[in-house]
Structures are given as C-alpha cells and as structure tokens.
Design an enzyme around this catalytic site. Sequence first.
Site, short mmCIF file in Angstrom:
data_model
loop_
_atom_site.label_atom_id
_atom_site.label_comp_id
_atom_site.label_asym_id
_atom_site.label_seq_id
_atom_site.Cartn_x
_atom_site.Cartn_y
_atom_site.Cartn_z
N HIS A 1 0.89 -1.22 -0.05
CA HIS A 1 -0.03 -0.03 0.01
C HIS A 1 0.63 1.09 0.00
O HIS A 1 0.57 2.18 -0.66
CB HIS A 1 -0.94 -0.17 1.36
CG HIS A 1 -2.20 1.11 0.98
ND1 HIS A 1 -3.26 0.91 0.29
CD2 HIS A 1 -2.23 2.16 1.82
CE1 HIS A 1 -3.95 1.91 0.72
NE2 HIS A 1 -3.36 2.72 1.39
N TYR B 1 4.18 0.20 -2.89
CA TYR B 1 4.25 -0.26 -4.34
C TYR B 1 5.36 -1.22 -4.62
O TYR B 1 5.84 -1.36 -5.75
CB TYR B 1 4.25 0.99 -5.15
CG TYR B 1 3.04 1.76 -5.05
CD1 TYR B 1 1.55 1.35 -5.12
CD2 TYR B 1 3.29 3.09 -4.63
CE1 TYR B 1 0.54 2.07 -4.91
CE2 TYR B 1 2.30 4.10 -4.36
CZ TYR B 1 0.90 3.59 -4.48
OH TYR B 1 -0.04 4.40 -4.13
N LYS C 1 -6.71 13.15 -8.29
CA LYS C 1 -6.07 11.71 -7.92
C LYS C 1 -7.32 10.73 -7.45
O LYS C 1 -8.34 11.39 -7.00
CB LYS C 1 -5.23 11.93 -6.55
CG LYS C 1 -4.45 10.72 -6.37
CD LYS C 1 -3.65 10.90 -5.24
CE LYS C 1 -2.61 9.76 -4.64
NZ LYS C 1 -1.96 9.69 -3.66
N GLU D 1 -8.18 7.11 -5.54
CA GLU D 1 -7.79 6.11 -4.49
C GLU D 1 -8.72 5.18 -4.08
O GLU D 1 -9.68 5.44 -4.28
CB GLU D 1 -7.00 6.84 -3.48
CG GLU D 1 -5.91 6.28 -2.73
CD GLU D 1 -5.30 7.29 -1.80
OE1 GLU D 1 -4.04 7.71 -1.99
OE2 GLU D 1 -5.84 7.53 -0.93
N HIS E 1 -10.47 2.44 -1.38
CA HIS E 1 -10.69 1.94 -0.06
C HIS E 1 -11.33 0.81 -0.09
O HIS E 1 -12.51 0.59 0.41
CB HIS E 1 -11.41 3.14 0.66
CG HIS E 1 -10.65 3.57 1.96
ND1 HIS E 1 -11.30 4.09 3.16
CD2 HIS E 1 -9.37 3.55 2.23
CE1 HIS E 1 -10.56 4.26 3.94
NE2 HIS E 1 -9.26 3.90 3.44
N HIS F 1 -10.72 -2.56 0.85
CA HIS F 1 -10.92 -3.53 1.84
C HIS F 1 -11.67 -2.73 3.09
O HIS F 1 -12.67 -3.64 3.48
CB HIS F 1 -9.45 -3.98 2.38
CG HIS F 1 -9.07 -4.69 1.16
ND1 HIS F 1 -8.24 -4.15 0.15
CD2 HIS F 1 -8.86 -6.25 1.15
CE1 HIS F 1 -7.87 -5.40 -0.67
NE2 HIS F 1 -8.11 -6.37 -0.03
N ASP G 1 -5.66 14.40 0.45
CA ASP G 1 -4.53 14.44 -0.58
C ASP G 1 -4.42 15.63 -1.54
O ASP G 1 -3.58 16.05 -1.99
CB ASP G 1 -4.87 13.25 -1.42
CG ASP G 1 -3.89 12.03 -0.96
OD1 ASP G 1 -2.83 12.13 -0.32
OD2 ASP G 1 -4.37 10.78 -1.17
#
Lengths: 227, 745, 86
Positions: free
Chosen positions: B50, B53, B93, B95, B97, B99, B119
């Site tokens: 996470h 990378y 951006k 992203e 979430h 899980h 962010d």
Amino acid sequence: MKAAVVVFPGSNCDTDCFSVLSRVMKMDVSYVWHKERTLPKVDLVILPGGFSYGDYLRTGAVARFSPAMESVIKHADEGRLVLGICNGFQILLESGLLPGAMLRNRSLSFVCEHVWLRVEENRSAFTKNLKQGETLCVPIAHGEGNYFCDDDTLKRLQDDSLIAFRYASQTGEVSEAFNPNGSRDSIAGILSGKRNVLGMMPHPERASEPILGYDHGRKIFESLAGA
Amino acid sequence: MTTEAQIKITPEMIASHGITEGEYQKITKILGREPNFTELGIFSVMWSEHCSYKNSKPILKTFPTEGPNLLVRAGEENAGIVDIGGGLAICFKIESHNHPSAIEPFQGAATGVGGILRDIFTMGSRPILLMNSLRFGKLDDAATQRLFRGVVAGISHYGNCIGVPTLGGEVYFDECYEGNPLVNAMALGIMRTDEIVKGKASGVGNPVYYVGAATGRDGLGGAAFASKELTEESHEDRPAVQVGDPFMEKLLMEACLELIKTDALVGMQDMGAAGLTCSTCETAARGSTGIEIDLEKVPKRESGMIPYEIMLSESQERMLIIARKGHERKVEEIFEKWDLHAVKIGEVKEGHLMRVKNGAEIVAEIPAKALADEGPVYVREEKRPAYLEDAQKLDLASIAVPNDFTAVLKKMLDHPTLASKAWVWKQYDHMVRTDTVFYPGHDAALIRIKDTQKGIAVSTDCNSLYCYLDPFEGGKIAVAESARNVVCSGAKPLAITNCLNFGNPMKPEIFWQFHQAVNGMIASCKALGTPVTGGNVSLYNESPAAAIYPTPTVGMVGLLEDIEKRVPSFFQNEGDLVFLAGDTFEEIGGTQYLMIQHGLKKGLPPRLDLEKEGRLHKFILGMAAEGHLSSCHDLSDGGLALALAESCFDPHAPKGVVIDQLQLAVRGAVREDAVYFGESQSRALLSVKPEFKEEVLKRACENGVPLFQIGCVTGSRICIGDRIQVDVQEALSIYQSAIPRRMAR
Amino acid sequence: MFKATINVTLKKSVLDPQGQTVLHALSTLGFKEAQDLRVGKFFELTVDEADRNRAEARVREMCDKLLINPVIEEYALTLREEKSAR
C-alpha cells in the site's frame, strides 16, 4: 440593499450565497464569522446551508448558540430581514425565530434533486416579485428536511398565510406524490409572523443562473434587491 | 514493566508483520543493528504494498508522466498538478478504499472520501469535485444490497457534509466483486499556480506541528491490512476500520487553505495510510533533511497507547504541518480560529534521520530516505492465465439471434449496471458550490470555474469484463473510453489518474493481467496525449471464491476553454438529425448484451484502433467548438440501442427518436444483434440541427471519420427501424426503477 | 457525583420512519413478535454535584436548553449516585 452571510463552522453554502448576491445580484455583501457578537449595518442577514457543527446533536442545535446568533435574533426582533436556507432554516427553527422542527426525511436518505415549489404567499420582502400560485424549479439537498409542527402551529401558519412555499408538481398540484421528504402540509418554506424572517429548505442560490439549469431562484433575490 | 525496547524480536513477530527474511536483512543493514519493536512496525507499514508499491513499481514506472502542462509529476508529491492557463492549475487523484469498505461499508467509503480530499488540499488546492467508481456483486443478493446501501450512504455522508459536490461516476454489478467490492474515490481541486504546497520538511529548526483529530487505536495496521487478501477471518478485524469525522475535516481543510495564504507554511502532509509514520518520514525524505518528533506531545484519544500504536495509528482527519520558525504564533492563531489545536511535536533537524522520542527516551531512529524511498522492489513472475484459452473462444453460430429486440432492450435497461444510477447520485449533494453544469447521468461531469470561461470535464471508467477477457485491449479501452466521454462533452482530454485494482500479485497469472492492462493503458495514454499524473494501486482484491476481474479504473480530466461550447449528452431539439460516427463491426464478445441476454462472459472484447479514436476526438472537438452539435453521446456498454435510449432520457425533458436509415451505417454483413447491441469502439451518437448537416458531413470526411445520418429526434417513442419500438416514458420508467425496485426496504 | 442517563425518543405524536423501517426489517427476518419499535438516542454524563435535587434540576435545564428539542422529542431521565473520584 446591504447583506451579510453568517459563517458557522461547517457552513458550506456560505460562498454560494455570497457569490449570487455579489456576482449575480451586484449587492453589497459581507461575511460575518460566527464568533462575532455584532453584525455590520445590513438590511438582510442570510443563514446559509451546510452542516453547522457537523449537524451533531440535531441540525442547527449548536449553531443557534453562536455569539453571532444573538445579534441575528436582535436584528430580526427589530423587524429587519433574515433568510435561512436549508441548514439556515434548521437554525431558525432551533432558535425559535420560526416555529416547528425538522425530522429526518421520510425516505431516511439524503436527497439532492430539483423540485417544484408553488408560491403560496407573495406578501413579503422575499416573495414580492413572485405571483401567487406560480411554480419555481429549485433544488433541495438535505437529509433532515421533513418539516414538523403541531396542529395548532400548522393552523396558525395556514390562517395567517405564513406558508411561503409548498412542494408541488410543475403545474402547481400539491400532493404527497410531490412531497420529497414528508413535510407536513408539503411545507417547503415559512415566514415569521412579522414576515421579515423566511426559512426554506430549497436552495434558491443554486438556481439563480441559467448555466446551472434553472434561474427561478433568482426571483427571490430580485424581490430582496428591490425591497 | 517491560518497555518496547526490551521486547525481543522473534521470527514469528517478523512474519506476522508481513516482512520477509530478505526484507528483514535489509532493515538490519539500513539500521546497522536489529530493529526494536516500534521500528519493526514502522518498516512493516512503510514497506507494505500500500505504501511502497514494492510489487508494482517496476511496471508503474513505464507510465508516461511527461506533458507540456504538468507542474508536478506523478510520484513527486501526493497528487499531480496540471496547468490550465490563466494562472490556475488543477490537482486530482483517485484512490481505493476497497478492503475497509468490505468490512464496514459506511465508514470504509466515508473515510475513503476523507482520505482523497486530504490528498488534494494538502497540495494547497481547494477540492471542487468528487467522483467515484463502485463495484459490487449481483444486486439481487441481500449482502450486496447491504454493502451498496452502506457505501453510497458513507460517500454521501462525508462529501455532503464537507461541501464538495459528488458528481457520480460509475457503478458496476458483477459476481466477481462478491465479498470484495471496489470503492475508488476521486477528488479534483483547483489552485493558483503560485500557491502549490509541497509535502516537504526543509529548513533546519523549523517546527513540526500536529493538527486535527486526536490519535486513537483505530485503523491500527490499516496499510498492512489493505495488502492482505480478504479471508473469512478478516471480518473479525473490525477494530482496524477507522471512523470518519467530516466536520473535523471541513475545519482542517478551511484552516489549511487559510494557512497557505500566509508565509508561515513550509510544507504540509496528511496522515493517511501509516499515519504519523508515513507523513514524518516522507516529508523528511522529500526535503532531504532529518526530523525529530516527540510522541508525548501527540494528542491522544485513548490512554495507555504505546509508541508502536501511536506511530501506526490510522486515525482520520490529521495533518502534519512544517511551519517557518518565528511564525509559530500565526500558525496557531489560524487553527484556533477554526477551533482546532495545533501542537508542536518536533522540528526539522540536520542530517537524514527520522528520530522518534517518547519524552526523553528515543523509541525509533531510522534514516528517513531509506525508509521512505528505498523499500524493497520486486519483479514478479508473469504467466498468461489458462482460463483465457476457453474464455476468448466464442462460436457466434451457437448464439441465437433473438426475435423480439424490444424485449432485449427492456431487459438491458432493467439491468442494474446499465440502468439509471439516480438512486445513487440523488443521495450525493452534486450541486453545492454552484458550479455543476452537467449533472450525473451525462457522459462526463462538467463544472465551470467562476470568473473564467473555463470548464473542467471528468469521467471515470473501466470495463472490467473486457479486461478479464483481454487485459491489454481492456486497459486500452478504459483510457480511450474515458477520453471519449470527456470529448463528447466538448472538452479536450488533459491527463489521467488511475486506480489499479487487481488480485494477489504473487500469483503469476494475476501479475500478467496487471502488466498487460498497464501496457494497454500506456498505449492509449501515448496515442491520445494524456499522461498519468498519479493514482493508486490496490492489490490482493480476492474474496474466498476468486480474484476480482482486473479493474484498472481511469479518472480522465479534460479542459473546456469556453464553457458556452459545452455539448450535452441528451437530445435537445425536436427535428434534429441523428448521426452515428464510427464503424460498426460484428463485435459481440465481452458485451453486456451477451452477458445479460445469453448469460455468457466470453469472446474477445471489441478491438480499439487508436488512430481512429484520435480522429473521432478531433472531429467531435472541432464540431463542438463551432457550436454545431446539439448533443453527443459515446457508444459503450449496451451499444447503439442503449446509447439511443440514454440520449432520449433527459430527466427534465425526455425526447423520442426515429432511426430509419440504420442499414446505411453498417458496412458488410453484420448480425442484427451486433448492430443494436454490439460494442464496437470509437463510435459516438450526434444530434445536429438540419442546417448544419452539410458542414458536419464535410468535416467528418475531412477528418477521416465515417459519419452516417441514421434518423431524427422526434415524437415520444424510441423506434429503431421496425425491430425496436417502445414508448420513451415506458423505457424511462424501467431504466429509472431498476435499482430503486431492488433496493426497496 | 451523579451519573445521569437520558433516553430520548420522538414524541408519540411524531412519525418515526426510522423506527418503522427497523420494525419492518425485524418482521421480514421472522421476528413477528416485535411491536411498537421506536428509535431514539441516549446521553450519559457525570454531574459533579452533591445534592440529588440540584443535580436533577441542572440536568433538566441542560435538556431543555440544548439536549432535547421539545417540539419533537421527549426524554426519560435517571440519576444514579456515584462515588466521587476525588
């Protein structure tokens, strides 16, 4: 016409109201921070939409104890104009400037959409450019806009012609089918006894420029500009 | 009392932190000694997939990140920044979430929104738009309904409260996401080019401030958690889910945006995944400095928290601020104004060490750059999956051509993936800020920028079934289709952000999918001139049953220089001529039609010719700029028939359409079902006033775009020859009630 | 020192859509015996006050001023004496 927009922590339609008044209506407008005890010399105070204090406890319940609200109540008591939109309406209810309370929407979900309003009362500074019975397309965006009051209050609102707007069809038919949140008597906005305070759940500031789809809300600000 | 320093590091402990033997050796080499317990925790989160990378880096490096308008490139900062002229820039951006949303849908989705917003405002830009890409199992399943309802409510809760409009995005339902939903949130902000803030700690002696919510034990090890496959036990991991407070974030955002207007700010970094650990070492690494913080000064919500827990906590709504020495009072005053408490927890130091103290005791001391930038990198094994052999095979002769195409259209309109998503986006405040010009339901969301003529168009897209059947072509199409959406609104595609959702990268078949999809995306990015500004990778998306389909979600951003030249997706005027741009082939493989009508997820997905795609974009943008298009809608899921129906479905003024010259648009022998429901690429549906007919045809010819007049906007029915005939109101009602009907309590 | 607990519900005269929805959900799950469900909220606070009557009066004041909206809500208050922490 000079106006002030009160900013509470969590207000998020403050800049929208400011923008319509200044950019579209070319009014003289300023912000008032909630911690300020005195208001600038203005004719109109706007309590904007948003989630003041995160809507924790109850919508508007904490904001109404802000220092600025003392001056707003005084301003209203002196007969000057106060417009509460969405969360601003909820604050007006909590502060007792208008009667009743807000419940969660009947659907239990937040709802953001264009609705039609029927103008019920044009005898006020906010609605004087509107025609009785005309319909306006204005968006709503709330999770708790289900207006409630007891039978006596409802009767007084009706008898004294203090219901400013009802939810309706485009052609002006009022029925539960066009009531987006379960409000009593399809109430979307009400006036104070002296008609100098208006609380409404729909957002006229979101419908004041053609590029945003509809500009029917502008008629309310035009009424005020000529007040 | 045993202090953490005395806790003996055992092989079991190392393994339970997800650290390999090789990685542990690397840690001891960096430190020149064994790590203590706190340091082990710090390395484990920073070196999780996470944050580091480590499994995807070699592939991600191949994305094109150069472009004429890029002010901050991918990987340099929290989000890339693109110049849009006039002294303005945008920052965006996307992203995942996934899980957290699988475990607790409401809070998981809400905190996903909170994280992506941080962010954006961390960079000094004001968030003005949110979108999302959501994927669930089949909607007829009660567990999916619970997840779907919770995720939508969570996004609505957070975005509405903070006052950033959520302009929809996409929602897919497919059994491959059962138990492993995807929740990808995208945010876009705007800033003046002279107000860009870096997440950098520089200037020895400058104070380091902690602002926002107090630290609790929530989200402990979340970054490590996001890097594990979901198993039956992970439902027991509930305490790892963070709880979001959008009100706190609203105050933080306003205070931070006020702070950037002063000269008191040096750098800013949000505490997202891996919280205090990540923000501290990354700011130091970027600034090539050292940093020292004292955990005793960190505001805590719970008593008895040990340094390990404080460093790894993922409590939400927290920021790290590097201020200019001597301007401390200014910083504190701004936060006090917003009823927030800025606490000085440390300062920028000479050297390169991240030193963490707890009062007088040093609890961790690690070279910041080594921790942040020199994590392990792996080149994983790849292998073409065996399933493709059979999955790509499709014997068209065995697929019966339906008799009743009207019934097929109705069935497709009732499928939750294709149906109206109004049930979703009506729960989002999509109008706050009074800039929303195109509401959800259009090809792309469009917002104006006040006091300019400019508009920003955004689309999120990915057809994961295509990616499953052919990851390379699927990746290509994800980029091209999102670009086409933006183009159809009249905006020029600028750049993309992406969220790469895949299964376990340790499986060679999964890694092959990942690599192929990225290669496909790169091909489109290069051909269409849209570099990658950043994004996020989410691996290990597997439920007990299987891995999800490869899902490289694209967030495409376009610029409309003149907002008055915008083109809506819906038919506008009775009597307008309807044109189909692009060629229709016999492409049924991987289509929604094949899945919904025939229950098959098979065949090769449609082929995309990037040159054709580019020509189509150029043609549409030219015509939009001339004001010749009444409407423009891209052809994608469900093909021509769906595109025609959707074009009729203006929620405020539905229109009818008669298509009577379709035979002219189909060259060669193409099965009838492929004509209506095939998903050939690089196609769009245009409506045009009759007076512009000749000009539009001429320009299409000049641009080398096949353009066919197929009918006109008229009446109150959708008529495609004599084969599909339905009242618009009836079709619209099916389309609008598909999801509410399934979600009725 | 007293521990005050305040249970807030919507007045009987006010429609409680949340309660109705939960009741309906219970019923579809087979809990047919569930009836008259109402959803409310709950406050718990410690009152630093030695005298029970004064403590109760203060808590009622808190309720009237901020915690409760008397237009739609009603509440039940209980006070339990606690050993002072000091």
